[in-house]
Scaffold this motif. Structure first.
Motif, PDB file in Angstrom:
ATOM      1  N   LEU A 242       0.815  -1.208   0.000  1.00 46.01           N
ATOM      2  CA  LEU A 242       0.000   0.000   0.000  1.00 46.01           C
ATOM      3  C   LEU A 242       0.852   1.262   0.000  1.00 46.01           C
ATOM      4  N   GLY A 243       2.083   1.151   0.509  1.00 43.86           N
ATOM      5  CA  GLY A 243       2.973   2.312   0.513  1.00 43.86           C
ATOM      6  C   GLY A 243       3.314   2.811  -0.874  1.00 43.86           C
ATOM      7  N   LEU A 244       3.084   1.988  -1.892  1.00 42.08           N
ATOM      8  CA  LEU A 244       3.350   2.421  -3.269  1.00 42.08           C
ATOM      9  C   LEU A 244       2.473   3.602  -3.655  1.00 42.08           C
ATOM     10  N   VAL A 245       1.311   3.753  -3.019  1.00 48.43           N
ATOM     11  CA  VAL A 245       0.438   4.893  -3.309  1.00 48.43           C
ATOM     12  C   VAL A 245       0.352   5.829  -2.103  1.00 48.43           C
ATOM     13  N   GLY A 246       1.286   5.687  -1.163  1.00 41.56           N
ATOM     14  CA  GLY A 246       1.356   6.601  -0.025  1.00 41.56           C
ATOM     15  C   GLY A 246       0.498   6.242   1.146  1.00 41.56           C
ATOM     16  N   ALA A 247       0.034   4.986   1.226  1.00 40.55           N
ATOM     17  CA  ALA A 247      -0.875   4.578   2.304  1.00 40.55           C
ATOM     18  C   ALA A 247      -0.153   3.873   3.440  1.00 40.55           C
ATOM     19  N   GLY A 248       1.130   4.135   3.638  1.00 40.72           N
ATOM     20  CA  GLY A 248       1.865   3.602   4.779  1.00 40.72           C
ATOM     21  C   GLY A 248       2.389   2.200   4.565  1.00 40.72           C
ATOM     22  N   GLY A 249       3.252   1.778   5.474  1.00 43.31           N
ATOM     23  CA  GLY A 249       3.792   0.431   5.428  1.00 43.31           C
ATOM     24  C   GLY A 249       5.125   0.349   4.711  1.00 43.31           C
ATOM     25  N   ILE A 250       5.623  -0.860   4.606  1.00 38.96           N
ATOM     26  CA  ILE A 250       6.955  -1.092   4.064  1.00 38.96           C
ATOM     27  C   ILE A 250       7.024  -0.820   2.563  1.00 38.96           C
ATOM     28  N   GLY A 251       5.878  -0.747   1.898  1.00 38.12           N
ATOM     29  CA  GLY A 251       5.873  -0.423   0.477  1.00 38.12           C
ATOM     30  C   GLY A 251       6.466   0.948   0.184  1.00 38.12           C
ATOM     31  N   VAL A 252       6.424   1.867   1.160  1.00 40.68           N
ATOM     32  CA  VAL A 252       7.029   3.189   0.982  1.00 40.68           C
ATOM     33  C   VAL A 252       8.520   3.045   0.711  1.00 40.68           C
ATOM     34  N   ALA A 253       9.188   2.217   1.519  1.00 43.78           N
ATOM     35  CA  ALA A 253      10.625   2.016   1.345  1.00 43.78           C
ATOM     36  C   ALA A 253      10.930   1.341   0.018  1.00 43.78           C
ATOM     37  N   LEU A 254      10.088   0.401  -0.393  1.00 46.74           N
ATOM     38  CA  LEU A 254      10.314  -0.295  -1.659  1.00 46.74           C
ATOM     39  C   LEU A 254      10.181   0.669  -2.838  1.00 46.74           C
ATOM     40  N   GLN A 255       9.169   1.497  -2.813  1.00 49.99           N
ATOM     41  CA  GLN A 255       8.976   2.466  -3.896  1.00 49.99           C
ATOM     42  C   GLN A 255      10.137   3.444  -3.966  1.00 49.99           C
ATOM     43  N   THR A 256      10.619   3.888  -2.799  1.00 46.31           N
ATOM     44  CA  THR A 256      11.747   4.822  -2.768  1.00 46.31           C
ATOM     45  C   THR A 256      13.007   4.180  -3.316  1.00 46.31           C
ATOM     46  N   ALA A 257      13.244   2.911  -2.938  1.00 46.92           N
ATOM     47  CA  ALA A 257      14.460   2.220  -3.389  1.00 46.92           C
ATOM     48  C   ALA A 257      14.457   2.030  -4.895  1.00 46.92           C
ATOM     49  N   ILE A 258      13.335   1.599  -5.446  1.00 47.49           N
ATOM     50  CA  ILE A 258      13.270   1.372  -6.890  1.00 47.49           C
ATOM     51  C   ILE A 258      13.302   2.702  -7.643  1.00 47.49           C
ATOM     52  N   GLY A 259      12.615   3.705  -7.101  1.00 43.89           N
ATOM     53  CA  GLY A 259      12.612   5.009  -7.754  1.00 43.89           C
ATOM     54  C   GLY A 259      13.987   5.648  -7.810  1.00 43.89           C
TER      55      GLY A 259
END
Length: 565
Positions: A242-259
């Motif tokens: 969910l962090g990929l769309v800014g909704a919190g969680g570890i997905g935020v870090a994943l999106q930042t790393a790939i970006g």
């Protein structure tokens, strides 16, 4: 996730009680045999029509997505070079990553708890046994259908617009989407209960609420507990991205790393997500065994031991453990709610944002671009399902012990499937987009892996539970392995094969609708863009189109199950 359930919208692992749709491990009916000289039974139109329809769509999809052997070979070469750049994996600051992983867990727990509470009321109203106004029943059924049709990531996009960035939007997205599955299956549990206790309680003058709590809800608790634990497993997988769309969680870090092209850290985060999901899958399995009725030979069928008086049941070890577990679950749920960054000022602003969003939905706009995006999502989903089902069937046959008696191969394939299911679909899409570029080809590859893992899991469980007597009888006559499979296994397996393939398509369609968010084709990109640019009329048109397609597919699946299963 990828993963988890056929009866529901999301990736199933274990049988869910109370559902009328095919379950993991559900034993198909044995094939009917006809006496000598009688006519062979006609083959159902669904048995032939559905595979042919999949084949026709796949042939078109191969052309639409431009799946060519040379392109596939070149694509895998690009993916291999990307994977080389991801080795060795790194995690960066461990404390930051641990904080995000825990936030993912709190989002999943809070969302599951909220959905469970809401689903009790909705399932009671949606059940056929509901004696209140029909309008209330129709409204409850409509809410369950809509929330099941829209993926959690899409709800997250909408709630980020309403509540802002952070875990609150993620928790609410998980909750609303989970209502679709929990509410539907809970209603099935309520409907399948015997009416005698309800009639007995009603005859002594009990109110509708007293009757429901003392009979329907109480008897459904074991099944509901198992269902909620299973849904929590699915929600942890969903909240991890969910962090990929800014909704919190570890997905935020994943999106930042790939970006930022930090692929080594992205690989480390993916491994952390997989480890978290596998650990929780093991915990869920152990808890389900503990709450299952007659889980072991020492389980007593009585609910409580005798107390000092008939009206005061006593306490035994089992009752103490159940009560402690229930209290712990409530405390954990309340704590998870406190971690969603909820405050009154945000709620006040959210109300205005929600009104602006909903008022902007009217009138919904349907454009050629929307129809084309939904069409591409459908083509991706069905084409990926076709290839995933074929490969999954091969894996399932090789993993089934009474078909291929080579234990190391079976264990190795099962381990691979578990690992494949541990990575969410959109993470695969991120990797393929980074390696191959934007477009539906990356989404097709991501969905194919997910469908392969899901179908192989479903098929393996079904093959493990077929009646072995016809197989052994054929072997005794000297039949070969292929003859045994065609004559002894396949007739029993067809209903499960059709039902599970349809459910795999259902899940693939929901996932294909969001892969465009990371540029992997389909309607997701247009949906994300419409919300970001405040074109809410277009957003409404996309959501309505997705709901219509998903409901239509579910209707076809129900028709097929009536004809085949």
């Amino acid at each position: 996730m990828s993963g988890t359930t056929r009866q529901i919208v999301e990736d199933p692992r274990t049988p869910r009680p109370g559902s009328r749709e095919p379950r993991d491990g559900q034993r198909p009916s044995a094939p009917r045999t006809s006496p000598p000289g009688s006519k062979r039974p006609r083959v159902s139109a669904a048995t032939l029509g559905i595979p042919l329809a999949y084949l026709a769509v796949t042939v078109f999809g191969v052309w639409w997505i431009d799946i060519r052997p040379a392109a596939v070979a070149a694509g895998f070469g690009d993916i291999a070079r990307l994977l080389e750049r991801m080795v060795p994996p790194t995690t960066g600051p461990v404390s930051d990553l641990l904080t995000l992983a825990l936030e993912t867990l709190w989002i999943a727990i809070a969302g599951t708890g909220l959905a469970t509470i809401a689903s009790v009321f909705l399932a009671a109203a949606a059940s056929r046994h509901f004696t209140g106004p029909k309008l209330v029943r129709w409204l409850a059924q409509g809410i369950i259908i809509v929330t099941r049709a829209v993926p959690s990531l899409i709800f997250a996009i909408l709630f980020v617009r309403i509540f802002g960035l952070g875990p609150l939007a993620g928790g609410l997205a998980i909750a609303v989407h989970s209502i679709g599955m929990i509410g539907k299956m809970m209603a099935d549990v309520f409907e399948e209960q015997s009416p005698s206790p309800r009639e007995a309680i009603a005859s002594v003058g009990a109110s509708r609420l007293q009757n429901f709590v003392s009979t329907t809800l109480t008897r459904a608790l074991p099944a509901v507990t198992s269902l909620v634990i299973y849904r929590l497993d699915i929600n942890v997988r969903a909240s991890a991205v969910l962090g990929l769309v800014g909704a919190g969680g570890i997905g935020v870090a994943l999106q930042t790393a790939i970006g930022s092209l930090n692929y080594r850290r992205a690989a480390g985060i993916i491994l952390v997500i997989v480890a978290l999901l596998l650990i929780l899958e093991l915990v869920a399995y152990l808890v389900q065994r503990a709450v299952a009725e007659h889980a072991d030979e020492h389980t007593q069928s009585q609910l409580h031991v005798a107390g000092s008086t008939p009206a005061a049941p006593g306490w035994n070890r089992s009752r103490v453990l159940r009560s402690a577990a229930a209290a712990s679950a409530v405390i954990l749920f309340l704590y998870s709610l406190s971690q969603l960054s909820l405050n009154l000022s945000r709620l006040g602003q959210a109300w205005n944002n929600a009104l602006a969003l909903l008022s902007g939905f009217v009138p919904p706009v349907f454009t050629e671009e929307i129809l084309l995006g939904i069409f591409e999502s459908v083509i991706m989903a069905f084409t990926a399902t076709f290839f995933g089902v074929l490969v999954g069937l091969v894996i399932a046959v090789l993993s089934t012990r009474h078909l291929v008696r080579f234990e190391p191969l079976s264990l190795a394939l099962r381990g691979i499937v578990v690992f494949m299911r541990g990575i969410p679909d959109i993470v695969y899409a991120l990797i393929f987009v980074a390696a191959l570029g934007l477009g539906p080809f990356a989404g097709f590859l991501a969905l194919s892996i997910s469908c392969t893992a899901l179908a192989s899991k479903f098929f393996t469980d079904s093959l493990q539970n077929i009646d072995p007597a016809p197989l052994r009888a054929l072997e005794a006559t000297g039949a070969g392995r292929i003859q045994v499979f065609v004559s002894g296994v396949w007739p029993q397996f067809v209903p499960s094969f059709i039902g599970n393939s349809l459910f795999t398509s259902d899940l693939a369609l929901r996932e294909s609708a969001v892969l465009g968010i990371v540029g992997a084709g389909g309607i997701g990109f247009l949906l994300d863009e419409s919300v970001a640019t405040l074109h809410y009329q277009q957003t409404a048109g996309i959501l309505i189109g997705l709901i219509v397609v998903v409901v239509a597919l579910e209707s076809v699946a129900r028709w097929a199950r009536r004809k085949v299963i």
